[in-house]
Design a protein around this motif. Structure first.
Motif, mmCIF file in Angstrom:
data_model
loop_
_atom_site.group_PDB
_atom_site.id
_atom_site.type_symbol
_atom_site.label_atom_id
_atom_site.label_comp_id
_atom_site.label_asym_id
_atom_site.label_seq_id
_atom_site.Cartn_x
_atom_site.Cartn_y
_atom_site.Cartn_z
ATOM 1 N N ARG A 53 0.820 -1.211 0.000
ATOM 2 C CA ARG A 53 0.000 0.000 0.000
ATOM 3 C C ARG A 53 0.855 1.262 0.000
ATOM 4 N NH1 ARG A 53 -5.413 -0.374 1.330
ATOM 5 N NH2 ARG A 53 -5.355 1.587 2.483
ATOM 6 N N ALA A 57 0.892 4.267 -2.772
ATOM 7 C CA ALA A 57 0.502 5.567 -2.214
ATOM 8 C C ALA A 57 -0.876 5.522 -1.561
ATOM 9 C CB ALA A 57 0.557 6.680 -3.255
ATOM 10 N N LEU A 58 -1.256 4.350 -1.042
ATOM 11 C CA LEU A 58 -2.489 4.256 -0.262
ATOM 12 C C LEU A 58 -2.182 4.474 1.217
ATOM 13 C CD1 LEU A 58 -4.173 1.163 -1.976
ATOM 14 C CD2 LEU A 58 -4.872 3.543 -2.197
ATOM 15 N N ARG A 77 1.509 7.217 -8.991
ATOM 16 C CA ARG A 77 0.113 6.830 -9.158
ATOM 17 C C ARG A 77 -0.572 7.719 -10.180
ATOM 18 N NH1 ARG A 77 -3.370 6.623 -4.027
ATOM 19 N NH2 ARG A 77 -3.879 8.823 -4.274
ATOM 20 N N LYS A 78 -0.314 9.024 -10.075
ATOM 21 C CA LYS A 78 -0.928 9.951 -11.043
ATOM 22 C C LYS A 78 -0.432 9.670 -12.451
ATOM 23 C CE LYS A 78 -2.350 13.568 -7.941
ATOM 24 N NZ LYS A 78 -1.444 13.617 -6.764
ATOM 25 N N ASP B 185 -10.644 2.174 -2.108
ATOM 26 C CA ASP B 185 -9.204 2.139 -2.416
ATOM 27 C C ASP B 185 -8.970 1.923 -3.905
ATOM 28 O OD1 ASP B 185 -8.181 2.654 0.053
ATOM 29 O OD2 ASP B 185 -7.927 0.561 0.632
ATOM 30 N N ARG B 188 -9.122 5.042 -5.547
ATOM 31 C CA ARG B 188 -7.929 5.859 -5.262
ATOM 32 C C ARG B 188 -6.755 5.433 -6.134
ATOM 33 N NH1 ARG B 188 -6.647 5.698 0.868
ATOM 34 N NH2 ARG B 188 -4.939 7.075 0.298
ATOM 35 N N THR B 189 -6.626 4.113 -6.382
ATOM 36 C CA THR B 189 -5.490 3.682 -7.214
ATOM 37 C C THR B 189 -5.613 4.235 -8.631
ATOM 38 O OG1 THR B 189 -6.477 1.619 -8.030
ATOM 39 C CG2 THR B 189 -5.293 1.486 -5.944
ATOM 40 N N TYR B 190 -6.832 4.592 -9.032
ATOM 41 C CA TYR B 190 -6.987 5.213 -10.355
ATOM 42 C C TYR B 190 -6.883 6.734 -10.265
ATOM 43 C CZ TYR B 190 -9.180 0.687 -11.357
ATOM 44 O OH TYR B 190 -9.462 -0.642 -11.485
ATOM 45 N N SER B 191 -6.588 7.262 -9.075
ATOM 46 C CA SER B 191 -6.609 8.708 -8.838
ATOM 47 C C SER B 191 -7.933 9.320 -9.291
ATOM 48 C CB SER B 191 -5.451 9.412 -9.565
ATOM 49 O OG SER B 191 -4.236 8.817 -9.242
#
Ligand SMILES: Nc1ncnc2c1ncn2[C@@H]1O[C@H](COP(=O)(O)OP(=O)(O)O)[C@@H](O)[C@H]1O
Ligand SMILES: [Mg+2]
Lengths: 258, 287
Positions: A53, A57-58, A77-78, B185, B188-191
């Protein structure tokens, strides 16, 4: 010199909980090169999920430095650097398999025609062609997990992070998916980080095995596998395989006694 | 077909009990009449009379059925004595109020799930609003709006909305928060942006919760409308029918209005249920 895809040095993470702080990761140093298949193995609570994680970046480490493709995990991630596969398939029940795979593509704004083409390609890749129009509940657990892998492959992330993706499946299905995963890794050349608590699974799949132990969560051994890239299931009966499995077991035991 | 039998059995028991009660409750009047006339009545005469009085304490089922038939099928729908006419007046206010209440409830829920300040600032008021008895507040709303020159459909709809927004808001907050940590989550991983998470995850997840509260909300809207028709000398609507019936001791009229309201409520809930089934099936969430 080749730069590592994932570079962790002195990574620490302490969770502040109500009763006592939990030291989930302590001084983690690890370099993962492009194209590596890395397994993280250790008893539950040793920080495998937390480490994955952090890469995704979680979670944010409370100390040390961590880069992914030379970027901070957040930037990586971006930049769509990774696809994440969770322990449960987590397909959205109101979307067909096809639409589930399109989910990241929709969010990332791919054009319609390209979405269709990519869905077709990854469905082929995970051997689910012809199931695109089905809803998740119409598929077996193993097929659902394959669909969730396809979803993580649909956009061009060069890293695949997998947290015990086959943990809930029976051994026969698991063997088959392991074999398929290796083929997929070979064909796509992706870097894969794979969390498991099965020793044979780790040894069978990996080019690098990271052995971890709990309280505090840390790396106790990193084993570079001498096994060839080409691995039929029978390789599990060879002396080399058994020797590596033995070393992993020893590593786990040491971590436990310490 | 298997569940028809128990339903019929229960229905039969209810009707039997109802007849027995009607005989018992209407009998004193029959005896009083006979006494005044100085005649004796046999039991079968009592039964016949108690089930056919013009203003019984408790009308018999067939009297209510007859009245329902007379005031629906046998009357022109434009007639003031037609239950279809009154039912439509009530229904239209209910639907408008339900639409307003549902919209308000959904918007409130979206606000609450996306803004902590709103949860802390608005939710207590929403809860407080529901502790005020509707019977106390309905006449005030009607009177205030009347003095502002607003009458007819709108005041009733506001009360209907007032009763339906809360169940919708509560159900929708629960629904929008239904996605588990893993599903969030994944986003979030895909922003994914908040808006994308809302449209692609939270909203679809909330659908079963939304429909459950819509069923409560639509029934509450109907109750609100009928209550709003009770005061202020309204002459149209099922509520007005109930009230004028009780002014003039027209028990048969009261009971038939009551049954019309119950039928209307049941139909509305069933319609929402059908829409729910179709929607969830198209979403792949119901087999
Ligand atoms: N969000 C959190 N808050 C507090 N403690 C956590 C949290 N996530 C994980 N932990 C703790 O961190 C330790 C490592 O957990 P985890 O990484 O999930 O282990 P593993 O995946 O190896 O089983 C455990 O002791 C766990 O209880
Ligand atoms: Mg874990």
């Amino acid at each position: 010199m080749k730069k590592p895809v994932i570079d962790a040095s002195g990574v620490n993470l302490t969770f502040q909980t109500k009763d006592a702080p939990v030291h989930a990761l302590k001084d983690v140093n690890l370099q993962i090169d492009k194209g590596d298949f890395v397994s993280f193995i250790g008893p539950s609570g040793c920080g495998k999920t937390t480490l994955l994680r952090c890469i995704a970046a979680l979670e944010t480490p409370t100390g040390g430095s961590l880069t992914v493709n030379g970027l901070s995990p957040d930037e990586a991630r971006k930049a769509r650097s990774y696809g994440y596969v969770f322990q449960a398939a987590g397909l959205y029940p109101w979307r067909t398999i096809e639409k589930n795979i399109k989910l990241p593509l929709e969010i990332m704004g791919y054009p319609k025609a390209e979405m269709d083409e990519r869905v077709k390609r990854v469905l082929d890749l995970v051997d689910l062609s012809g199931f695109g129009k089905k809803f998740p509940w119409q598929l077996s657990g193993g097929m659902q997990q394959r669909a969730s892998i396809a979803r993580a492959l649909a956009f061009d992330a060069d890293i695949l992070l997998m947290d015990e993706p086959f943990g809930a499946l029976d051994e026969i299905v698991r063997d088959k998916l392991n074999e398929e995963l290796l083929k997929l890794w070979d064909r796509t050349g992706k870097t894969i980080c794979f969390v498991t608590h099965s020793i044979p699974e780790a040894v069978y799949l990996s080019t690098k095995i990271v052995v971890m132990s709990p309280r505090p969560g840390r790396i106790t051994d990193v084993i570079e596998s001498p096994l060839p890239r080409e691995r039929p299931l029978e390789i599990r009966d060879t002396p080399e395989f058994i020797e590596i499995a033995h070393r992993v077991r020893e590593g786990l035991r040491e971590g436990h006694n310490a | 077909m298997k569940n028809i039998l128990p339903i019929l059995t229960v229905l039969l028991v209810i009707v039997a009990v109802w007849y027995a009660a009607a005989i018992k409750m209407n009998a004193p009047w029959t005896y009083a009449q006979a006494e005044r006339a100085g005649t004796e009545v046999t039991f079968s005469e009592v039964v016949r009379d108690t089930l056919a009085q013009e203003r019984p304490v408790l009308p018999a089922p067939h009297q209510v059925a007859q009245e329902l038939w007379d005031t629906t099928v046998m009357k022109k729908v434009t007639s003031k004595r037609s239950l279809v006419f009154h039912g439509w007046v009530t229904l239209s206010a209910t639907m408008l109020g339900f639409a307003i209440g549902t919209t308000a409830g959904i918007l409130l829920a979206i606000g609450i799930t996306h803004n902590r300040a709103m949860e802390l600032g608005v939710m207590p008021w929403a809860i407080a609003s529901q502790t005020i008895p509707i019977l106390a507040i309905a006449p005030m709303i009607i009177v205030v709006l009347n003095s502002m020159g607003i009458s007819g459909l709108i005041p009733k709809s506001i009360i209907a909305a007032y009763l339906s927004f809360f169940p919708v808001a509560v159900g929708m907050v629960k629904g929008l928060r239904a996605p588990d940590a893993m599903q969030l989550d994944l986003m979030r991983t895909y922003s994914a942006s908040d808006a994308q998470t809302f449209w692609k995850l939270r909203l679809p997840s909330s659908m079963p919760y939304l429909f459950a509260s819509l069923k409560v909300g639509v029934a509450a809207s109907l109750v609100g409308t009928i209550v709003a028709e009770l005061p202020s000398g309204a002459t149209r609507g099922l509520g007005a029918r109930l009230l004028s019936g009780s002014y003039y001791g027209q028990t048969i009229q009261i009971w038939s209005a009551l049954f019309a309201a119950a039928l209307l409520a049941a139909s509305l809930v069933i319609i929402v249920g059908v829409i729910e089934k179709i929607t969830l099936r198209r979403m792949g969430m119901a087999v």
